[in-house]
Each structure stands twice: as C-alpha cells, then as structure tokens.
Write a protein that holds these residues in place. Sequence first.
Motif, PDB file in Angstrom:
ATOM      1  N   GLN A   1     -30.532   6.201  46.377  1.00 54.45           N
ATOM      2  CA  GLN A   1     -30.972   7.192  47.349  1.00 54.45           C
ATOM      3  C   GLN A   1     -32.324   7.762  46.923  1.00 54.45           C
ATOM      4  OE1 GLN A   1     -29.313   7.669  50.185  1.00 54.45           O
ATOM      5  NE2 GLN A   1     -27.863   6.129  49.468  1.00 54.45           N
ATOM      6  N   PRO A   2     -33.371   7.638  47.756  1.00 55.03           N
ATOM      7  CA  PRO A   2     -34.692   8.127  47.368  1.00 55.03           C
ATOM      8  C   PRO A   2     -34.751   9.651  47.336  1.00 55.03           C
ATOM      9  CG  PRO A   2     -34.718   7.354  49.638  1.00 55.03           C
ATOM     10  CD  PRO A   2     -33.359   7.021  49.094  1.00 55.03           C
ATOM     11  N   LEU A   3     -35.412  10.190  46.317  1.00 56.49           N
ATOM     12  CA  LEU A   3     -35.629  11.624  46.175  1.00 56.49           C
ATOM     13  C   LEU A   3     -37.127  11.859  45.977  1.00 56.49           C
ATOM     14  CD1 LEU A   3     -32.776  12.380  43.600  1.00 56.49           C
ATOM     15  CD2 LEU A   3     -32.667  12.765  46.069  1.00 56.49           C
ATOM     16  N   GLU A   4     -37.590  13.051  46.312  1.00 55.35           N
ATOM     17  CA  GLU A   4     -39.012  13.349  46.141  1.00 55.35           C
ATOM     18  C   GLU A   4     -39.402  13.317  44.666  1.00 55.35           C
ATOM     19  OE1 GLU A   4     -42.446  16.579  47.424  1.00 55.35           O
ATOM     20  OE2 GLU A   4     -40.343  17.193  47.353  1.00 55.35           O
ATOM     21  N   VAL A   5     -38.471  13.682  43.787  1.00 56.04           N
ATOM     22  CA  VAL A   5     -38.801  13.690  42.366  1.00 56.04           C
ATOM     23  C   VAL A   5     -39.069  12.279  41.853  1.00 56.04           C
ATOM     24  CG1 VAL A   5     -36.426  13.508  41.486  1.00 56.04           C
ATOM     25  CG2 VAL A   5     -38.155  14.761  40.166  1.00 56.04           C
ATOM     26  N   HIS A   6     -38.480  11.263  42.509  1.00 52.55           N
ATOM     27  CA  HIS A   6     -38.817   9.877  42.162  1.00 52.55           C
ATOM     28  C   HIS A   6     -40.317   9.651  42.352  1.00 52.55           C
ATOM     29  CE1 HIS A   6     -34.426   8.627  43.151  1.00 52.55           C
ATOM     30  NE2 HIS A   6     -34.581   8.752  41.857  1.00 52.55           N
ATOM     31  N   GLU A   7     -40.835  10.058  43.498  1.00 55.46           N
ATOM     32  CA  GLU A   7     -42.255   9.875  43.778  1.00 55.46           C
ATOM     33  C   GLU A   7     -43.119  10.723  42.846  1.00 55.46           C
ATOM     34  OE1 GLU A   7     -43.410  10.333  47.793  1.00 55.46           O
ATOM     35  OE2 GLU A   7     -41.951   8.910  48.579  1.00 55.46           O
ATOM     36  N   THR A   8     -42.640  11.910  42.510  1.00 52.97           N
ATOM     37  CA  THR A   8     -43.409  12.779  41.613  1.00 52.97           C
ATOM     38  C   THR A   8     -43.635  12.106  40.260  1.00 52.97           C
ATOM     39  OG1 THR A   8     -42.554  14.779  42.680  1.00 52.97           O
ATOM     40  CG2 THR A   8     -43.414  15.008  40.445  1.00 52.97           C
ATOM     41  N   VAL A   9     -42.555  11.599  39.660  1.00 51.08           N
ATOM     42  CA  VAL A   9     -42.675  10.916  38.364  1.00 51.08           C
ATOM     43  C   VAL A   9     -43.520   9.662  38.510  1.00 51.08           C
ATOM     44  CG1 VAL A   9     -41.397   9.783  36.518  1.00 51.08           C
ATOM     45  CG2 VAL A   9     -40.484  11.869  37.558  1.00 51.08           C
ATOM     46  N   ALA A  10     -43.282   8.895  39.578  1.00 56.62           N
ATOM     47  CA  ALA A  10     -44.021   7.646  39.773  1.00 56.62           C
ATOM     48  C   ALA A  10     -45.521   7.904  39.900  1.00 56.62           C
ATOM     49  CB  ALA A  10     -43.505   6.925  41.013  1.00 56.62           C
ATOM     50  N   GLU A  11     -45.907   8.946  40.627  1.00 51.08           N
ATOM     51  CA  GLU A  11     -47.335   9.245  40.797  1.00 51.08           C
ATOM     52  C   GLU A  11     -48.001   9.586  39.468  1.00 51.08           C
ATOM     53  OE1 GLU A  11     -49.495   8.895  43.154  1.00 51.08           O
ATOM     54  OE2 GLU A  11     -47.964   8.072  44.464  1.00 51.08           O
ATOM     55  N   CYS A  12     -47.298  10.339  38.630  1.00 51.64           N
ATOM     56  CA  CYS A  12     -47.855  10.673  37.315  1.00 51.64           C
ATOM     57  C   CYS A  12     -48.030   9.417  36.464  1.00 51.64           C
ATOM     58  CB  CYS A  12     -46.974  11.691  36.605  1.00 51.64           C
ATOM     59  SG  CYS A  12     -46.901  13.304  37.417  1.00 51.64           S
ATOM     60  N   MET A  13     -47.062   8.520  36.526  1.00 51.45           N
ATOM     61  CA  MET A  13     -47.170   7.284  35.755  1.00 51.45           C
ATOM     62  C   MET A  13     -48.293   6.395  36.293  1.00 51.45           C
ATOM     63  SD  MET A  13     -44.937   7.786  33.479  1.00 51.45           S
ATOM     64  CE  MET A  13     -44.861   9.575  33.650  1.00 51.45           C
ATOM     65  N   ILE A  14     -48.402   6.300  37.629  1.00 46.98           N
ATOM     66  CA  ILE A  14     -49.477   5.502  38.228  1.00 46.98           C
ATOM     67  C   ILE A  14     -50.840   6.063  37.827  1.00 46.98           C
ATOM     68  CG2 ILE A  14     -50.555   4.911  40.442  1.00 46.98           C
ATOM     69  CD1 ILE A  14     -47.702   4.768  41.623  1.00 46.98           C
ATOM     70  N   HIS A  15     -50.949   7.401  37.821  1.00 44.61           N
ATOM     71  CA  HIS A  15     -52.207   8.042  37.443  1.00 44.61           C
ATOM     72  C   HIS A  15     -52.577   7.701  35.994  1.00 44.61           C
ATOM     73  CE1 HIS A  15     -55.375  10.818  38.370  1.00 44.61           C
ATOM     74  NE2 HIS A  15     -55.068  11.655  37.386  1.00 44.61           N
ATOM     75  N   ALA A  16     -51.591   7.753  35.109  1.00 42.24           N
ATOM     76  CA  ALA A  16     -51.858   7.409  33.706  1.00 42.24           C
ATOM     77  C   ALA A  16     -52.242   5.938  33.560  1.00 42.24           C
ATOM     78  CB  ALA A  16     -50.627   7.730  32.856  1.00 42.24           C
ATOM     79  N   ASN A  17     -51.531   5.062  34.224  1.00 41.07           N
ATOM     80  CA  ASN A  17     -51.842   3.635  34.149  1.00 41.07           C
ATOM     81  C   ASN A  17     -53.253   3.345  34.653  1.00 41.07           C
ATOM     82  OD1 ASN A  17     -49.302   2.944  33.130  1.00 41.07           O
ATOM     83  ND2 ASN A  17     -48.421   2.661  35.155  1.00 41.07           N
ATOM     84  N   HIS A  18     -53.646   4.027  35.718  1.00 39.43           N
ATOM     85  CA  HIS A  18     -54.981   3.810  36.285  1.00 39.43           C
ATOM     86  C   HIS A  18     -56.068   4.246  35.307  1.00 39.43           C
ATOM     87  CE1 HIS A  18     -58.390   3.826  38.943  1.00 39.43           C
ATOM     88  NE2 HIS A  18     -58.475   5.142  38.951  1.00 39.43           N
ATOM     89  N   TRP A  19     -55.916   5.425  34.706  1.00 37.36           N
ATOM     90  CA  TRP A  19     -56.948   5.920  33.793  1.00 37.36           C
ATOM     91  C   TRP A  19     -57.007   5.109  32.505  1.00 37.36           C
ATOM     92  CZ3 TRP A  19     -60.784   9.581  34.132  1.00 37.36           C
ATOM     93  CH2 TRP A  19     -60.856  10.285  35.328  1.00 37.36           C
ATOM     94  N   VAL A  20     -55.868   4.647  32.028  1.00 39.92           N
ATOM     95  CA  VAL A  20     -55.873   3.784  30.837  1.00 39.92           C
ATOM     96  C   VAL A  20     -56.543   2.458  31.163  1.00 39.92           C
ATOM     97  CG1 VAL A  20     -54.402   2.497  29.247  1.00 39.92           C
ATOM     98  CG2 VAL A  20     -53.880   4.877  29.764  1.00 39.92           C
ATOM     99  N   ALA A  21     -56.290   1.916  32.363  1.00 42.14           N
ATOM    100  CA  ALA A  21     -56.954   0.672  32.781  1.00 42.14           C
ATOM    101  C   ALA A  21     -58.463   0.839  32.794  1.00 42.14           C
ATOM    102  CB  ALA A  21     -56.445   0.246  34.158  1.00 42.14           C
ATOM    103  N   ARG A  22     -58.927   1.968  33.324  1.00 37.80           N
ATOM    104  CA  ARG A  22     -60.366   2.224  33.324  1.00 37.80           C
ATOM    105  C   ARG A  22     -60.919   2.277  31.900  1.00 37.80           C
ATOM    106  NH1 ARG A  22     -61.573   7.289  37.221  1.00 37.80           N
ATOM    107  NH2 ARG A  22     -63.556   7.061  36.092  1.00 37.80           N
ATOM    108  N   LYS A  23     -60.187   2.933  31.021  1.00 34.78           N
ATOM    109  CA  LYS A  23     -60.658   3.110  29.646  1.00 34.78           C
ATOM    110  C   LYS A  23     -60.784   1.770  28.907  1.00 34.78           C
ATOM    111  CE  LYS A  23     -61.632   5.347  25.818  1.00 34.78           C
ATOM    112  NZ  LYS A  23     -62.923   6.047  25.661  1.00 34.78           N
ATOM    113  N   ILE A  24     -59.736   0.964  28.947  1.00 33.78           N
ATOM    114  CA  ILE A  24     -59.763  -0.281  28.172  1.00 33.78           C
ATOM    115  C   ILE A  24     -60.695  -1.307  28.819  1.00 33.78           C
ATOM    116  CG2 ILE A  24     -57.462   0.109  27.208  1.00 33.78           C
ATOM    117  CD1 ILE A  24     -56.355  -1.932  29.171  1.00 33.78           C
TER     118      ILE A  24
END
Length: 991
Positions: free
Chosen positions: A609-632
């Motif tokens: 069952q989808p919850l908004e908190v799923h998207e909240t955690v996912a967005e934070c992880m996507i944001h971190a992955n994106h910035w690390v990709a830029r860095k490396i």
Amino acid sequence: MIKTERILHLKSCRGRKVRVVREHYLRERVPCYSSLCQAGCENDGKVLPGDLTHYVIPDAGVSGDYLEILEFRELQGIIFTQTSCQGVQHSKGRRQYKRLRNLLKDPRHDCVPFANEFQEYSYCPREKGESQEKWQTRCVYSAAVWYYNHLAGMMDVVMITEDQEAVAQYSSLNSGVYVISVQGTLNVSKHRAHSEASIMTDGLSNKNTDLSWGVLVCGGKNRNRAVHGDQVVVELLPKSEWRGKDNTLAEGQGEEKSGEESGSKPMPTGRVMGILQRNWRDYVVTFPPREGPPPQTRNTQRILAVPWDHRIPKIRISTQQADALQDHRVVVRIDSWESTSLYPNGHSVRVLGKAGELETEIQTILIENCIHVPPFSDAQLKEMPVNSAEKPWRMDPAQVAERRDLRESHLVFSIDPKGCEDVDDTLSVRSLAGGKLLELGVHIADVTHFVTEGSLTDLEARSRATTYYLADRRYDMLPSVLSADLCSLLGGVDRYAMSVMWELDAETLVVNKVWFGRSLIRSSYQLHYELAQALLDGEQAEVPELAGLGSEEKDSKLAQLTQALEMLTHVARHLRAQRDRGGALELEGVEVRAQLDKDKNITALVPRQPLEVHETVAECMIHANHWVARKIQETFPHQALLRRHPPPRQEFFSQLVESATAGGFTIDTSTNKALADSLDQAVDPQDPMVNRLLRIMATTAMSQAVYFSTGLQSLDQFYHYGLALDRYTHFTSPIRRYADIVVHRLLTAAITMDRGVDPGKALASNKELEETAHHINNKNRAAQQAQKISTELFQCLYFKERDPQSDQSCVADAVIYSIRDNGILVFISEYGVKGPVYLRNREGQVVAVGPEGSCEWQSGSVRRYSDHISTTSSCGTSTFRLFDHISVRISVRSTNCHADTLTLEVTSNRPLLSAGPQQPRSQGRSQLVQEVKRLAEEAAQEKAARKPKVSKEEREFSQSKTPNLYSLLEEIRELALLDLEGGAQVCETTA
C-alpha cells in the motif's frame, strides 16, 4: 588534389617508438565502380550492377572474421573499403589479405574495392586519443555516406559491423545508410516455446520500421539447434514468406512488452544459419513418470528429461537411475547437439529433490536464474570484526578523530519496512541561523570501512552483486555480522557513516552548499513506514524508543520527532516538484510482499500500500544519489560508475496508447515530460483503477536502467529518463548493492583529492569498471526475475489448498486491460495478479452471460474489436470492454515438470464488489488467516507429544521457529481433511 600529412607511430626492430610523417594526397575523383554512377567516374574493370536492393559495406572486423561468407557468389554488391583491406592485412596477416585481394580480382565475384582514404569527401583523419578500431569504423561509415550521396540516393547502402556502439551511434544519422549487426540473440517465446522465437539486435531497431521488432523464427527446425539466449546469425526469408506473431492468449500470459499487441501483421521472418556463441548453462529438468512396466535390468537408459523452463528443448540423459529419479528435479548440463538429432544430449549434475516441495522449488528458481549463494566461507568470516557479549565491538579512536561527529548535534532517524534488519540509510533535518536555513542530511552505512577492496569478502560481494530477496527469505550480499549488525544503522548504537549534507534556504529550498564526508552517527529512532505516516497524520502512535519516558519528556521528544518528519516531508515535496517540472515519471508497479506478524510468521501475501512517507524517503535518497553522481563524475570524468535509463522505444507504447484511446484519453509519448503530463490527465473520476492500469502499462513499456562507466558513453547518454536527472548513480544501499560500494570508494577518493592528498591505490580503469557494470546489470536482472517467480510460487501456494468452487477467497474482482483474439488480459489488484481469461476454449465453446451476469460455456463465436470483445451464443451477445470490472475465479494449474500457474475463469461480467467496500474484504481475509492460524496452533499442540524431527533444510532456511506460510498451508490441508464442515464455516463467517 589536396596535400595533407599522415602521422604514423611505428616500432623499430629494437622496440623503440618512431614517429613517421608521410605526405597524403586527397582527390575529388576516385572510381566508385557502380553502374549507377552519374558523375563520370573512370570505372575500369568490374562494376556493381544497378538492379540490386542495396550495396553492402563491411567494416574491418567483419571483413576479416567473415571473409569465407563474403566469398559466396550469391552475395552481390559488396564494397571493400581501403580501410577494411588494410585492417585485414594488419590484424589477420598477409595470407588473409592476399585472399581478400584475389577475391576482389576474381571476375566471378560481384565485389569491388574503394579507395576511401584518398577520396577528399570520405577521408577521416584520426583524432587524438581515438582507438584504431573506432577510427576504422568511422572511416567505413563515412565511405558508406559518400556512396549514398554520390549515387544521388538511388541505392541504399548497408554497413555491417559487430560494434554495437557503432550501431547505436550511426544507424539513425543518415537516411538511406543503414548500420546493422551481423548477429543477434535468440529469444524463444515464453508462451509459445515450440512455435515462436525472435532474434533481436540493436542494429535492427532504428530506421526500418519493418525490422523494429526483430526477426521472427517460426518452428523448431528454423532455429537450427539454437537454444534460448544463443548468439546467432540469421537469414531473412523472402517477403512473401513473412508471417505475424500469434495474437491469441496462451497459458500463463500476462507480463509482456506492450508493443507485442501489434504482432498479428506480417513481420520479417528468417531462419538461423549459424550459432556464434552458445549460452548453455545449468538447467533444472524433471524426469517424467514412466509409461508401462519398469525394466528388469539396471542397464543405462536414455531418458528425455523435461526442462523447468518452457523455452528449453527436452534434453536426452543417459542414466541407470531413471526409476528412482521420476518426479524429481535434477540439475543437468548440455554436452552436445548432433545435427541429426531433434534433442541435445546432456548429463546430470545433482538432484535437488522431489518436484513440488518448497525447498526444491526455491533452489530451482535460484539455479534457473544463475544465482549461486553458498554459505560464507571460514576464510571470509575471519576477515569480519568480532561483536559479541564477551568481546563487544568498539570504534577506533583514530576513526573518531578523523570523522565528523554528529551523535550529539543531530537528530538522526531511519524509516524502513517493518522488521528490517539491514538498515542502509538514515536521515536528519534541522533549522539553522534562526530558521533562515535548513540542513538536510542523508547518512549511509560506511560499508567500505569494513570491506577492503580485493579482500575475500569483497570478491564474494562482487560475485553476488546484490542481496537476493525472495518471498519468504533473503540471501545477503555481505555476512550477517555486517549486514544485520555493524554496518546496519540500528537505533541507539554508534555507527560509521558516509554522509551528504545540504545547506538549504528555508524559503526557496535552494542549495547553498553541500558537504560530503565520513561521519559518526547514533540513530535516535528506528521507525517503520506505517509508524512514520501515523505521526505525520497526527494519529496516536507508540514510538518504542519513547516507551519508558515520563509524560512530559515523552511529549517533548515526540513533538521534536514529528516536527522533523514534517520538515522532511516539506523538503521532499519540493524536490519532487522540481523533478516533475523536468519530466519525472510517476510509474506504478505490481509489488506483492509477504505480510509478517511480530514473530515473523507469514500471514498473507498482499500488495504493498503506497504511503506519502515512501515518497519522502525515496526523494531524499534520489537527491543524495544525484549529488554523489555529480561529484564523482566531475572528479573522475572517465572512471565513474553511473546509472542511466535510456528512453523506451516508441513501439513499446502501442498498447498503452491504444488502451488509453479506447478509454477516451490521449497519451503523448514523445518525451518523458509529455508522457508524465498525459498520465496525470488520464483519470476516470468513477474508477481510480484506470489511471493505475495505464501507469502499469507505461512501466511495462520502459527500458531497463543500467550501470555504466562514464568513459564509454557521451554526456548525452548519461540521462535518466524516468527520474528526469542528467546524472544519477546508486549510493544509498551499500549493504545490499555492490554498485554502491564501488560508488562509495569513488566518493572517498574524490574527497581525498579535494584535500590535496593522493588517494593512494589506483582506481579501476574504464574497461575494468565497464566489466563490473555489465556483471552487476546481469545479476540485478537475475535478482528481479527470481523475486518475481518466487512471489508467483507463493501466490500459487496460497490458492493451492483452497477449493475454488466453494472458497470465496478464490473469487476476486478483476479489471480488463487488454483484448486478445480469444480472450482478455485482466489485473486483480487484491492479490497483484495479472493473467489471461479465455472467452473461447479449446472445444470451441464461448462464454455466455446469463440474465444475472453469471457465465457458462456454450457453443458460439467470438469477435474482437479495438476496445472490446463480443461473444455470441444462444443466450445472445455479450460484450467485455477495456477497463470493465468482472468477477473471476482463481485456481491453480499444477504440472510435475514446470512451475505451478494460476488459472483465471470468468464467473460474472459484473464487478464482485464496488470500489467502496474493498477494504472490509481485505480485513475479512486477514481474519480468515488469523483464524486458520489459531486452528493450526491448536492442532500443533495436540501433536506436540510426537515431537516431529525438523529437517536440515527447515533449520537452515525457515523464517523462524514458528510455522511459515508453507507449513501453515500444510496444516490447513490436514485440518480440511479432518473437518470439512468446520473449515467451510470459517470461510463463510469471515469472507
């Protein structure tokens, strides 16, 4: 004539490098040797005829490797460029080069040379840093373009290469110039394994719409003993012999690429001419029951064993244990396949167990997906740190001094599924500068501190590449002392972490600065999704970490936690809105999980069952992955491991577009932004399931995201289509993904270089990194497939012991999402099941609908339309439309040789339940499971005196000491045999 210079780097006889500069003259008029030439070229000698469909220009690799095929007199219109001839001379030697020269001189062969390196408009100077192979391919392509333009477009030109990157790069650049590969992969149809297969290669899918779906291979004879997955060479049949794919329903059909709906029209059809590379592996087979009396002697017998995978042909096995192995799953390997035989020969490797037993089926799934997960060796475990009651693990003072300490200054917490043991990630958020700034932190387990590159544990983790999650268990990538303890960011304990922290403007949420580094954290709360969502919704919820506190302190800490969650949700909404403006897609998958109670017993299989908190955690992880990709990527532009999502092929969207059109919606698939906006607007206010189904179809049409090395792709290929990000990688789950471990090492090296310190150990080269990425991609696909098949296994176990005629849980509401010639495809959201529903059976009868909506089989006919299908019988005409809700009965079709499958049969053309009362039905099913569990526990207590022995397999793989789903179903079966009426009463009272 134009004078240029060619610079050659040669080696002397003593091995010294010598730089040689030679004059090179370019001419405008170079003979083309074509009868279609209108430019007045001096074509003395052989000329190519003008009545061909196309000219063929092989590159240097094809000219050398396939010269014996190019010597066939049946092949006409072949042009050998000067670049290809010199490539053959340098790579294959003087003998092969002389053979090619004789071929060009032979008047019986329809082939000519072309001096492309002396032609002013086709010559390509070699660029700095360009490999010889890439330069040769570019030269040959330039010659192909020149030929097409020189002949004023009167003759198409086909360049043949084995370089798939060249196919992708050049095939769409010029109309009339085709770049194709000579090989492809044989894909046998999952549902029509005996009659249909296709050969697909990147070189067949760009400009020619006829070839967009590859080449169809009909029947086993045309496969020429090729097995699913083999690399083959294909010959196209004449257009008059082209056929279309079968568009009728087949057993188990449900998961497929959308565009195959258009398979009824004729498509290119061919036959396999040769096998370039075998893809043989270990196969699981079943020895079928013997017909007739057993033999009197124990001589070796030759048995045709039936593979578990429908796409593999029967394998002939010689054995003396044929009778003992009947109805058993056996691992075999193929040894040979003689040209005079219908079946390959093989030998048995080991016996897995009796078909149908849970452990046997689980091991079958692993082997069929090439997943090898043995217990960790003693040598690997010796590399692990010790953490026990007698010798607890403590932080290294040197590490404490080097890292940024966040234990006292930051409120750190994790949000994961209930019962999660391998906690990869934690979050923090706080106000700074009097509320003018926000600090968002993502803190990831520092696995690379414990797993040294090149160690035995690292080599094993690379081999596995990922943690394998099945419906009832998981196989960890790392030993449990790391995955469930020292690397897991559990609550209330000190842990090493890799952190990314952003300073944001509190009003605009613009990033002011970002910090990457190693840190020390102590997670204050270990929340699960449902608890976090309850806190956000303002509901009364019990946080375990606050259970022992006084009322005032508890309320204060709870308010602090809730405020942090609200702040995090606010930031995540902003991040999502940013990606939405760029074209991010909100897709829908069918995720079914095993529902566990507090003792980790599986109580049911239910969709997530989808919850908004799923998207909240996912967005934070996507944001971190994106910035690390830029860095490396900025630090290591040619040696970074990123993840890209190529745009899907437009033909895969055909079913989505047709289904949406039938529902009155318009879907634009030209870009990810257009697709996302179209899906947002395709909403039926009366039925939310319509939008969900359209998103599921869009998900099915997507290409797969893959890891890659930045040194092998251009910048425009880095884009992630689904997330709408220019660069992306995986950084946030190093406990369960080896790619994240590689990225952590790259980030650590980048941070070290920022401090002006040499990182020490050399990084993996571009080629080594690409090999690692290819291996991880293969293992990820295997893990996804194994998880899917294991879920289907447990779905079958759930229904296997139920009587579909009397048990109400076997009747469910289904939505029609595709129309076929003899039936429909439906989706059952309650159980996450997709499958076919036949409206015409093998006896020719059709589904007839009575006055109350009930269905029965009668003689009649079926007629298919674009948006509906109609059956006509003595009861009249019945219509089933796209997105209609119908009632279906679920049963299990069991076979000894293959996996069990679910069978769906329509019982009524009306919905079982309206959209409103579906939640009570789910609660009723949960109550049924609890009641059956109570009865099973009572029966277990009565049998306690017997003290049954627990097998080694159960001790090793069981979820816990209490019964798992399989043992629970066994108890249900026994109870049903003891008291049929009591079981029926339970079903009636709880449904």
